[in-house]
Scaffold this motif. Structure first.
Motif, PDB file in Angstrom:
ATOM      1  N   GLY A  56       0.864  -1.046   0.066  1.00  0.00           N
ATOM      2  CA  GLY A  56      -0.025  -0.138   0.077  1.00  0.00           C
ATOM      3  C   GLY A  56       0.801   1.098  -0.150  1.00  0.00           C
ATOM      4  O   GLY A  56       0.459   2.457  -0.008  1.00  0.00           O
ATOM      5  N   SER A  57       2.217   1.095  -0.110  1.00  0.00           N
ATOM      6  CA  SER A  57       2.909   2.451   0.053  1.00  0.00           C
ATOM      7  C   SER A  57       3.417   2.793  -1.398  1.00  0.00           C
ATOM      8  O   SER A  57       3.188   2.299  -2.517  1.00  0.00           O
ATOM      9  CB  SER A  57       4.411   1.992   0.670  1.00  0.00           C
ATOM     10  OG  SER A  57       5.050   1.008  -0.237  1.00  0.00           O
ATOM     11  N   GLU A  58       3.525   4.144  -1.305  1.00  0.00           N
ATOM     12  CA  GLU A  58       3.905   4.719  -2.840  1.00  0.00           C
ATOM     13  C   GLU A  58       5.073   3.986  -3.377  1.00  0.00           C
ATOM     14  O   GLU A  58       5.195   4.339  -4.789  1.00  0.00           O
ATOM     15  CB  GLU A  58       4.039   6.212  -2.353  1.00  0.00           C
ATOM     16  CG  GLU A  58       2.926   7.135  -2.055  1.00  0.00           C
ATOM     17  CD  GLU A  58       3.285   8.277  -2.036  1.00  0.00           C
ATOM     18  OE1 GLU A  58       2.388   9.300  -1.674  1.00  0.00           O
ATOM     19  OE2 GLU A  58       4.566   9.004  -2.145  1.00  0.00           O
ATOM     20  N   GLU A  59       6.071   3.505  -2.666  1.00  0.00           N
ATOM     21  CA  GLU A  59       7.143   2.798  -3.146  1.00  0.00           C
ATOM     22  C   GLU A  59       6.601   1.781  -3.961  1.00  0.00           C
ATOM     23  O   GLU A  59       7.296   1.412  -5.114  1.00  0.00           O
ATOM     24  CB  GLU A  59       8.085   2.332  -2.190  1.00  0.00           C
ATOM     25  CG  GLU A  59       9.291   1.780  -2.705  1.00  0.00           C
ATOM     26  CD  GLU A  59      10.154   2.595  -3.146  1.00  0.00           C
ATOM     27  OE1 GLU A  59       9.865   3.893  -3.175  1.00  0.00           O
ATOM     28  OE2 GLU A  59      11.192   2.180  -4.143  1.00  0.00           O
ATOM     29  N   ASP A  60       5.503   1.059  -3.785  1.00  0.00           N
ATOM     30  CA  ASP A  60       5.321  -0.261  -4.601  1.00  0.00           C
ATOM     31  C   ASP A  60       5.041   0.108  -6.028  1.00  0.00           C
ATOM     32  O   ASP A  60       5.085  -0.703  -6.755  1.00  0.00           O
ATOM     33  CB  ASP A  60       3.836  -0.864  -3.905  1.00  0.00           C
ATOM     34  CG  ASP A  60       3.902  -1.368  -2.608  1.00  0.00           C
ATOM     35  OD1 ASP A  60       2.869  -1.409  -1.958  1.00  0.00           O
ATOM     36  OD2 ASP A  60       5.188  -1.717  -2.251  1.00  0.00           O
ATOM     37  N   ALA A  61       4.374   1.285  -6.322  1.00  0.00           N
ATOM     38  CA  ALA A  61       4.060   1.938  -7.546  1.00  0.00           C
ATOM     39  C   ALA A  61       5.313   1.916  -8.467  1.00  0.00           C
ATOM     40  O   ALA A  61       5.530   1.566  -9.570  1.00  0.00           O
ATOM     41  CB  ALA A  61       3.109   2.984  -7.868  1.00  0.00           C
ATOM     42  N   LYS A  62       6.086   2.647  -7.766  1.00  0.00           N
ATOM     43  CA  LYS A  62       7.430   2.880  -8.677  1.00  0.00           C
ATOM     44  C   LYS A  62       8.280   1.600  -8.743  1.00  0.00           C
ATOM     45  O   LYS A  62       8.853   1.314  -9.890  1.00  0.00           O
ATOM     46  CB  LYS A  62       8.544   3.752  -7.676  1.00  0.00           C
ATOM     47  CG  LYS A  62       9.755   4.072  -7.986  1.00  0.00           C
ATOM     48  CD  LYS A  62      10.597   5.039  -7.298  1.00  0.00           C
ATOM     49  CE  LYS A  62      11.722   5.127  -7.663  1.00  0.00           C
ATOM     50  NZ  LYS A  62      12.727   3.999  -8.135  1.00  0.00           N
ATOM     51  N   LEU A  63       8.041   0.723  -7.744  1.00  0.00           N
ATOM     52  CA  LEU A  63       8.764  -0.527  -7.865  1.00  0.00           C
ATOM     53  C   LEU A  63       8.323  -1.439  -9.237  1.00  0.00           C
ATOM     54  O   LEU A  63       8.893  -2.011  -9.899  1.00  0.00           O
ATOM     55  CB  LEU A  63       8.948  -1.564  -6.674  1.00  0.00           C
ATOM     56  CG  LEU A  63       9.888  -1.036  -5.664  1.00  0.00           C
ATOM     57  CD1 LEU A  63       9.756  -1.831  -4.316  1.00  0.00           C
ATOM     58  CD2 LEU A  63      11.419  -1.130  -6.204  1.00  0.00           C
ATOM     59  N   LEU A  64       6.851  -1.287  -9.329  1.00  0.00           N
ATOM     60  CA  LEU A  64       6.199  -2.148 -10.259  1.00  0.00           C
ATOM     61  C   LEU A  64       6.551  -1.584 -11.823  1.00  0.00           C
ATOM     62  O   LEU A  64       6.793  -2.062 -12.625  1.00  0.00           O
ATOM     63  CB  LEU A  64       4.841  -2.116  -9.763  1.00  0.00           C
ATOM     64  CG  LEU A  64       3.898  -3.038 -10.917  1.00  0.00           C
ATOM     65  CD1 LEU A  64       4.602  -4.350 -10.945  1.00  0.00           C
ATOM     66  CD2 LEU A  64       2.252  -2.991 -10.661  1.00  0.00           C
ATOM     67  N   ALA A  65       6.521  -0.210 -11.754  1.00  0.00           N
ATOM     68  CA  ALA A  65       6.756   0.511 -13.038  1.00  0.00           C
ATOM     69  C   ALA A  65       8.369   0.084 -13.204  1.00  0.00           C
ATOM     70  O   ALA A  65       8.565   0.107 -14.701  1.00  0.00           O
ATOM     71  CB  ALA A  65       6.608   2.052 -12.783  1.00  0.00           C
ATOM     72  N   ASP A  66       9.249   0.065 -12.448  1.00  0.00           N
ATOM     73  CA  ASP A  66      10.491  -0.268 -13.013  1.00  0.00           C
ATOM     74  C   ASP A  66      10.731  -1.554 -13.289  1.00  0.00           C
ATOM     75  O   ASP A  66      11.548  -1.845 -14.144  1.00  0.00           O
ATOM     76  CB  ASP A  66      11.613  -0.241 -11.409  1.00  0.00           C
ATOM     77  CG  ASP A  66      11.780   1.299 -10.869  1.00  0.00           C
ATOM     78  OD1 ASP A  66      12.219   1.400  -9.743  1.00  0.00           O
ATOM     79  OD2 ASP A  66      11.497   2.213 -11.792  1.00  0.00           O
ATOM     80  N   CYS A  67       9.913  -2.567 -13.097  1.00  0.00           N
ATOM     81  CA  CYS A  67       9.825  -3.809 -13.553  1.00  0.00           C
ATOM     82  C   CYS A  67       9.700  -3.910 -15.058  1.00  0.00           C
ATOM     83  O   CYS A  67      10.290  -4.481 -15.926  1.00  0.00           O
ATOM     84  CB  CYS A  67       8.742  -4.889 -12.970  1.00  0.00           C
ATOM     85  SG  CYS A  67       9.097  -5.250 -11.186  1.00  0.00           S
ATOM     86  N   TYR A  68       8.709  -3.078 -15.506  1.00  0.00           N
ATOM     87  CA  TYR A  68       8.383  -2.877 -16.822  1.00  0.00           C
ATOM     88  C   TYR A  68       9.513  -2.084 -17.520  1.00  0.00           C
ATOM     89  O   TYR A  68      10.041  -2.634 -18.762  1.00  0.00           O
ATOM     90  CB  TYR A  68       7.045  -2.275 -17.200  1.00  0.00           C
ATOM     91  CG  TYR A  68       5.816  -3.084 -16.695  1.00  0.00           C
ATOM     92  CD1 TYR A  68       5.375  -3.204 -15.377  1.00  0.00           C
ATOM     93  CD2 TYR A  68       5.224  -4.234 -17.441  1.00  0.00           C
ATOM     94  CE1 TYR A  68       4.270  -3.841 -14.922  1.00  0.00           C
ATOM     95  CE2 TYR A  68       4.216  -5.124 -17.233  1.00  0.00           C
ATOM     96  CZ  TYR A  68       3.720  -5.002 -16.064  1.00  0.00           C
ATOM     97  OH  TYR A  68       2.818  -5.750 -15.529  1.00  0.00           O
ATOM     98  N   TRP A  69       9.763  -0.916 -17.069  1.00  0.00           N
ATOM     99  CA  TRP A  69      10.830  -0.267 -17.636  1.00  0.00           C
ATOM    100  C   TRP A  69      12.415  -0.823 -17.847  1.00  0.00           C
ATOM    101  O   TRP A  69      12.855  -0.840 -18.635  1.00  0.00           O
ATOM    102  CB  TRP A  69      11.018   1.041 -16.868  1.00  0.00           C
ATOM    103  CG  TRP A  69      11.745   2.103 -17.839  1.00  0.00           C
ATOM    104  CD1 TRP A  69      13.050   2.237 -17.917  1.00  0.00           C
ATOM    105  CD2 TRP A  69      10.913   3.338 -18.453  1.00  0.00           C
ATOM    106  NE1 TRP A  69      13.279   3.357 -18.562  1.00  0.00           N
ATOM    107  CE2 TRP A  69      12.145   4.053 -18.882  1.00  0.00           C
ATOM    108  CE3 TRP A  69       9.777   3.676 -18.574  1.00  0.00           C
ATOM    109  CZ2 TRP A  69      12.092   5.007 -19.753  1.00  0.00           C
ATOM    110  CZ3 TRP A  69       9.721   4.931 -19.502  1.00  0.00           C
ATOM    111  CH2 TRP A  69      10.772   5.303 -19.829  1.00  0.00           C
ATOM    112  N   ASN A  70      12.547  -1.523 -16.622  1.00  0.00           N
ATOM    113  CA  ASN A  70      13.976  -2.159 -16.895  1.00  0.00           C
ATOM    114  C   ASN A  70      13.950  -3.378 -17.608  1.00  0.00           C
ATOM    115  O   ASN A  70      14.859  -3.838 -18.278  1.00  0.00           O
ATOM    116  CB  ASN A  70      14.568  -2.565 -15.358  1.00  0.00           C
ATOM    117  CG  ASN A  70      14.709  -1.314 -14.452  1.00  0.00           C
ATOM    118  OD1 ASN A  70      15.367  -0.347 -15.087  1.00  0.00           O
ATOM    119  ND2 ASN A  70      14.560  -1.599 -12.986  1.00  0.00           N
TER     120      ASN A  70
END
Length: 373
Positions: A281-295
């Motif tokens: 539920g943290s804001e960091e979750d969204a960043k990490l998930l986006a990183d999965c696709y981008w990386n």
């Protein structure tokens, strides 16, 4: 150095899978499976690599000094003339075969010649117009080879002609044809993707990611990169024990990061492993998930891969809400393509396993790509 359309060649993975299975299970059914797959690839604009050169405006038959030169018939005295120099392989006795490769990797397994990328149906038609002395075509002669005699090649072209003649009578729509595995869009001079951002294309399929042919598929892995449940377990099982060994050597992967291995027994050439966040539920979750696709996309580009298939990342046992995860997936991949618009074409496919996920992605794609037009 030749510049080939690797996107089209990557779509030959299904042909390579069947060729591999034919080595241990050569049966009429398996041979028919290859023939049918070859026809479908041909009807969808599929291409092969063939060791031959075409020269136009040839003045005399002696201009091209190579075995098997062919001169096109003249329609008028001023008609353009051409010759084709091709390489053939000699088999038992008087047998002579023209090689055809499903990928550059297959061609590199043996003696390398100058290669021409040519449409499957164009090549089959070209072969049947060569002299009768040629016995047939040998697919991937340096690897999992298959010899296709002339009469089989001719029967394939007859089947294609019968099908093309019947399309108007059947009144099949483009959607009906795609359900049969046929997509005429690749036969056009200009490709016509329905969902396009510049030089990239986005597609959505409902099915099993382990059965899809692409340059690479993405594995929703865990931090150890070892076998697990869900998509990760299915990919490990389908790829075979070689994948476990390869992943062990990578020594894990951080959340949001990506690492790459071969596809092994999968139709896909490569597997990109990425680790999604466990939802908190943290804001960091969204960043990490986006990183999965981008990386994952960055890693694909670094390895000269031009088609990639994503599963739903983190929405299984990691508990990420499906609506939010799908939106992050689509927005991130579209942003990535927009950022690479001038230098790197990429076909992106979202592969989902459930119909409600299909509806979810379809709505988001329509919204985002519709707004981009």
């Amino acid at each position: 150095m030749n510049q080939f359309d690797h996107r089209k060649l990557a779509e030959n993975r299904e042909l390579e899978r069947i060729l591999k299975e034919l080595q241990t299970d050569f049966s009429e059914d398996r041979l028919n499976e290859f023939t049918n797959a070859l026809i479908l690839r041909g009807l969808s604009g599929g291409e092969l690599l063939v060791p031959m050169l075409v020269r136009e405006d040839v003045q005399t038959p002696g201009d091209v000094q190579a075995p098997g030169d062919v001169q096109a018939p003249e329609e008028t005295e001023d008609a353009a003339r051409c010759q084709v120099a091709y390489q053939s392989l000699t088999g038992d006795g008087e047998d002579e075969w023209i090689p055809a490769f499903t990928s550059e990797e297959e061609a590199d397994k043996g003696e390398r010649a100058e290669l021409t990328q040519i449409g499957i149906l164009d090549f089959l038609d070209f072969f049947t117009n060569l002299e009768e002395g040629l016995t047939g075509i040998v697919f991937n002669p340096w690897g999992n080879q298959l010899l296709m005699p002339r009469d089989i090649v001719e029967s394939i072209l007859d089947a294609v002609e019968d099908f093309m003649n019947s399309i108007d009578d059947l009144d099949l729509s483009d959607e009906d044809l795609r359900e049969l595995g046929i997509d005429f869009s690749d036969l056009d001079d200009e490709e016509d993707f329905s969902d396009v951002t510049a030089d990239g294309a986005v597609d959505l399929v409902l099915g099993d990611i382990t059965e899809l042919s692409a340059d690479c598929i993405v594995n929703a892995a865990n931090n150890t990169l070892m076998d697990g449940g869900g998509v990760n377990g299915a990919i490990h099982q389908a790829a075979g024990p070689e994948l476990d060994e390869a992943c062990r050597s990578l020594r894990g992967c951080g959340t949001g990061k990506a690492k790459i291995t071969d596809g092994f027994r999968l139709p896909a050439k490569k597997i990109i492993h990425t680790v999604g966040p466990i939802y908190s539920g943290s804001e960091e979750d969204a960043k990490l998930l986006a990183d999965c696709y981008w990386n994952s996309l960055d890693l694909a580009a670094e390895n000269d891969l031009h088609s990639i298939v994503f599963p739903c990342i983190s929405t299984g046992i990691f508990g990420y809400p499906k609506d939010a995860a799908a939106r992050i997936a689509v927005e991130t991949t579209v942003d990535w393509m927009d950022s690479r618009v001038t230098d790197y074409p990429m076909k992106i496919v979202f592969c989902v396993h459930e119909e409600d996920d299909y509806d979810r992605y379809e709505a988001i794609l329509d919204e985002i790509l519709g707004d981009a037009e």
